[in-house]
Design a protein around this motif. Structure first.
Motif, PDB file in Angstrom:
ATOM      1  N   LEU A 354       0.810  -1.255   0.024  1.00  0.00           N
ATOM      2  CA  LEU A 354      -0.022   0.044   0.077  1.00  0.00           C
ATOM      3  C   LEU A 354       1.047   1.154   0.241  1.00  0.00           C
ATOM      4  O   LEU A 354       1.454   1.483   0.899  1.00  0.00           O
ATOM      5  CB  LEU A 354      -1.010  -0.009   1.288  1.00  0.00           C
ATOM      6  CG  LEU A 354      -2.120  -0.960   1.071  1.00  0.00           C
ATOM      7  CD1 LEU A 354      -1.607  -2.457   1.571  1.00  0.00           C
ATOM      8  CD2 LEU A 354      -3.089  -0.353   2.141  1.00  0.00           C
ATOM      9  N   LEU A 355       0.970   1.845  -0.999  1.00  0.00           N
ATOM     10  CA  LEU A 355       1.816   3.297  -1.140  1.00  0.00           C
ATOM     11  C   LEU A 355       0.762   4.366  -0.748  1.00  0.00           C
ATOM     12  O   LEU A 355      -0.047   4.578  -1.498  1.00  0.00           O
ATOM     13  CB  LEU A 355       2.231   3.297  -2.796  1.00  0.00           C
ATOM     14  CG  LEU A 355       2.942   2.138  -3.215  1.00  0.00           C
ATOM     15  CD1 LEU A 355       3.417   2.476  -4.583  1.00  0.00           C
ATOM     16  CD2 LEU A 355       4.007   1.785  -2.404  1.00  0.00           C
ATOM     17  N   VAL A 356       1.080   5.068   0.363  1.00  0.00           N
ATOM     18  CA  VAL A 356       0.073   5.939   0.889  1.00  0.00           C
ATOM     19  C   VAL A 356       0.796   7.323   0.874  1.00  0.00           C
ATOM     20  O   VAL A 356       1.837   7.621   1.424  1.00  0.00           O
ATOM     21  CB  VAL A 356      -0.360   5.569   2.223  1.00  0.00           C
ATOM     22  CG1 VAL A 356      -1.407   6.520   2.860  1.00  0.00           C
ATOM     23  CG2 VAL A 356      -0.974   4.223   2.274  1.00  0.00           C
ATOM     24  N   GLN A 357       0.134   8.287   0.142  1.00  0.00           N
ATOM     25  CA  GLN A 357       0.353   9.727   0.284  1.00  0.00           C
ATOM     26  C   GLN A 357      -0.902  10.339   0.829  1.00  0.00           C
ATOM     27  O   GLN A 357      -1.908  10.575   0.037  1.00  0.00           O
ATOM     28  CB  GLN A 357       0.925  10.219  -1.061  1.00  0.00           C
ATOM     29  CG  GLN A 357       1.253  11.993  -0.901  1.00  0.00           C
ATOM     30  CD  GLN A 357       1.735  12.164  -2.273  1.00  0.00           C
ATOM     31  OE1 GLN A 357       1.090  12.237  -3.156  1.00  0.00           O
ATOM     32  NE2 GLN A 357       3.062  13.068  -2.051  1.00  0.00           N
ATOM     33  N   ASP A 358      -0.813  10.927   2.014  1.00  0.00           N
ATOM     34  CA  ASP A 358      -2.141  11.276   2.669  1.00  0.00           C
ATOM     35  C   ASP A 358      -3.452  10.524   2.454  1.00  0.00           C
ATOM     36  O   ASP A 358      -3.415   9.314   2.934  1.00  0.00           O
ATOM     37  CB  ASP A 358      -2.313  12.703   2.152  1.00  0.00           C
ATOM     38  CG  ASP A 358      -1.435  13.800   2.416  1.00  0.00           C
ATOM     39  OD1 ASP A 358      -0.787  13.616   3.622  1.00  0.00           O
ATOM     40  OD2 ASP A 358      -1.125  14.616   1.811  1.00  0.00           O
ATOM     41  N   LEU A 359      -4.442  11.005   1.738  1.00  0.00           N
ATOM     42  CA  LEU A 359      -5.631  10.057   1.556  1.00  0.00           C
ATOM     43  C   LEU A 359      -5.441   9.276   0.029  1.00  0.00           C
ATOM     44  O   LEU A 359      -6.474   8.505  -0.149  1.00  0.00           O
ATOM     45  CB  LEU A 359      -6.959  10.926   1.483  1.00  0.00           C
ATOM     46  CG  LEU A 359      -7.171  11.693   2.673  1.00  0.00           C
ATOM     47  CD1 LEU A 359      -8.294  12.738   2.567  1.00  0.00           C
ATOM     48  CD2 LEU A 359      -7.255  10.963   3.582  1.00  0.00           C
ATOM     49  N   ASP A 360      -4.473   9.634  -0.630  1.00  0.00           N
ATOM     50  CA  ASP A 360      -4.214   8.773  -2.113  1.00  0.00           C
ATOM     51  C   ASP A 360      -3.431   7.564  -1.533  1.00  0.00           C
ATOM     52  O   ASP A 360      -2.264   7.665  -1.189  1.00  0.00           O
ATOM     53  CB  ASP A 360      -3.429   9.833  -3.126  1.00  0.00           C
ATOM     54  CG  ASP A 360      -4.188  10.977  -3.214  1.00  0.00           C
ATOM     55  OD1 ASP A 360      -5.439  10.971  -3.299  1.00  0.00           O
ATOM     56  OD2 ASP A 360      -3.602  12.066  -3.528  1.00  0.00           O
TER      57      ASP A 360
END
Length: 394
Positions: A354-360
Motif C-alpha cells: 500500500l503506497l500512501v500519500q495522505d488520502l491517496d
C-alpha cells in the motif's frame, strides 16, 4: 584535686579566713566567697567545677513556635502533601506567623524524629534541570494506573505545563486510549489555549512511530491533530523516564495524596471528585520549590503564553505498508481509525504493498508490481468498497 577544694578545705579545717585564703592561694576574694556559698548550699558537689553555660538562650526558638512547626508538619503529612522545611515555612507565613529559618525548622524536625537525615542522598545542585521559558511552550502528558477501593484498576491521564508545573488537566478513565488522549488534549486547549509543543513517552496512544513494521510510518489521530495545528511533537528516549521527569514526579505527588485521603474512592466518579480537589490544591495552595516558592497557578499566569507556529506542519504524509489480502480486503489505519479496503476475493492470500500519500492510496502486488487498485480514502467510512470514487467524487 581542684584549687576550689583546696581553698574550701583550708578554710574549714585550718581556720583560715576567706581573706587569708584569698591571699595565700592567689584567688580573688569574691571568688572565694562564691565558692563558700556554693559549699554551704551544695556540700561536696561544690568541689566540682560548675558549668559556664548560660541559664537561658535569648535566641532559642520559643517552645510555642516549635509546637506550631511540628503541628504543621503533621497536618501536611496527614493531608498527603510534601512537608519539607521550606513548605512548612511557606504555610506558616500564609497563616500569619513569622517562621524560623529553613535550617532551624530542619533541626526542629530532626530532633523530634519527624525526618531522618540522608547524608548520602545526591544534592539538588547535582541535577541538570530543563524548563520551558514560557507557559504553554511545552505540555507534558502521561497516564498512570490506580486501583479503586473495590479492587478495580483504572487509569489517570494528566496534561502538565512544563514551565509552571501547573496541572492543566487530570481525569480518570477505565482505560486510556488514543481517542481519550485526543479528547483530553482538545479539552485542555479549549481551557488554556494551544501549546507550542508536547512532550510524551512513546506509548501507542501518543505515537505509532515505534509500532510494528506494518503500522510504522503512520500517524494516529493525536499526531494528525498536532500536525494540523502546527504543534511540535516531542517524544522521550526509550527507557529514559527522566526526560519526562516533571510529570513522573507529579504522579508520585498525586498518588501519595490519594493514599492519604480518609475516604478512598470506589467509583470513577468518586476518584474524579478527588482529582478535581487535588488539582485545585496543587495549582493554587501548594508552593513549588522549583518555582521559588510560588504556586503553579501564579507561575503560569505571570508571563505571556507561547503558542504554535503560524504555519501548520506540511500535510503530506507518506508511508508504505505491507499486507496480505484476506476476505478480499486489506487494512489501513488512518488517524487512529482502522479502515478496510476492498480489492476482490480473487486476490485472497496475495501479498500487497500500500503506497500512501495522505488520502491517496495505490495498492500493488508485492512481487509483480501489478497495480490492483487506486483510491482516495474516505475517512468517514470504515469500509472502502471497490466502486468507491472518493469522499468528494467529481
Amino acid at each position: 584535686m581542684t584549687k576550689r577544694k583546696l581553698v574550701i578545705t583550708a578554710i574549714l579545717k585550718t581556720g583560715l579566713s576567706q581573706a587569708e585564703a584569698s591571699r595565700r592561694y592567689e584567688v580573688p576574694e569574691p571568688t572565694v566567697s562564691r565558692w563558700m556559698a556554693h559549699y554551704r548550699a551544695e556540700d561536696q558537689a561544690a568541689f566540682e567545677p560548675r558549668s559556664r553555660r548560660p541559664k537561658g538562650n535569648a535566641s532559642a526558638t520559643p517552645e510555642a513556635m516549635i509546637e506550631t512547626v511540628l503541628a504543621e508538619r503533621d497536618r501536611l503529612v496527614q493531608a498527603g502533601h510534601d512537608a519539607g522545611p521550606a513548605t512548612i515555612a511557606w504555610h506558616l507565613e500564609q497563616a500569619g506567623h513569622t517562621p524560623p529559618s529553613r535550617a532551624t525548622i530542619a533541626r526542629i524536625l530532626t530532633r523530634a524524629g519527624r525526618i531522618r537525615p540522608e547524608p548520602k542522598k545526591k544534592p539538588k545542585s547535582a541535577y541538570i534541570r530543563f524548563q520551558a521559558e514560557q507557559p504553554n511552550e511545552c505540555w507534558q502528558s502521561d497516564f498512570t494506573h490506580y486501583r479503586l477501593a473495590g479492587g478495580k484498576d483504572v487509569e489517570i491521564i494528566t496534561w502538565l505545563d512544563d514551565h509552571s508545573r501547573m496541572a492543566l488537566h487530570i481525569s480518570a478513565h477505565t482505560r486510556i486510549t488514543g481517542q481519550i488522549v485526543l479528547a483530553t488534549f482538545q479539552a485542555t486547549i479549549t481551557e488554556h489555549g494551544c501549546p507550542a509543543s508536547t512532550l510524551t513517552d512513546n506509548g501507542m496512544v501518543y505515537t505509532v512511530r515505534h509500532a510494528a513494521v506494518g503500522v510504522r510510518g503512520g500517524r494516529n489521530a493525536f499526531e494528525h491533530t498536532l500536525a494540523a495545528l502546527g504543534v511540535t511533537q516531542k517524544n522521550g528516549r526509550g527507557n529514559h523516564p527522566q526526560t519526562q521527569g516533571k510529570i513522573e514526579r507529579f504522579q508520585q505527588t498525586l498518588k501519595k495524596w490519594l493514599r492519604n485521603q480518609p475516604q478512598q474512592p470506589t467509583t470513577l466518579a468518586d476518584l474524579q471528585t478527588l482529582l478535581d480537589r487535588f488539582r485545585q490544591e496543587y495549582n493554587h495552595q501548594r508552593p513549588h520549590s522549583a518555582l521559588h516558592r510560588r504556586t503553579p497557578a501564579a507561575a503560569y499566569h505571570a508571563r505571556p503564553k507561547a503558542g504554535p507556529s503560524n504555519e501548520p506542519t506540511p500535510r503530506t504524509h507518506n508511508r508504505v505498508r505491507t499486507d496480505k489480502v484476506n476476505e478480499g480486503t486489506v487494512t489501513l489505519r488512518h488517524r487512529g481509525r482502522l479502515h478496510h479496503i476492498g480489492i476482490g476475493r480473487a486476490h485472497n492470500g496475495q501479498p500487497v504493498l500500500l503506497l500512501v500519500q495522505d488520502l491517496d492510496i495505490t495498492i500493488a502486488h508485492a512481487q509483480t508490481g501489478e497495480i490492483i487498485r487506486r483510491l482516495t480514502l474516505d475517512p468517514t467510512k470504515d469500509y472502502q468498497p471497490q466502486n468507491q470514487q472518493g469522499p468528494n467524487p467529481q
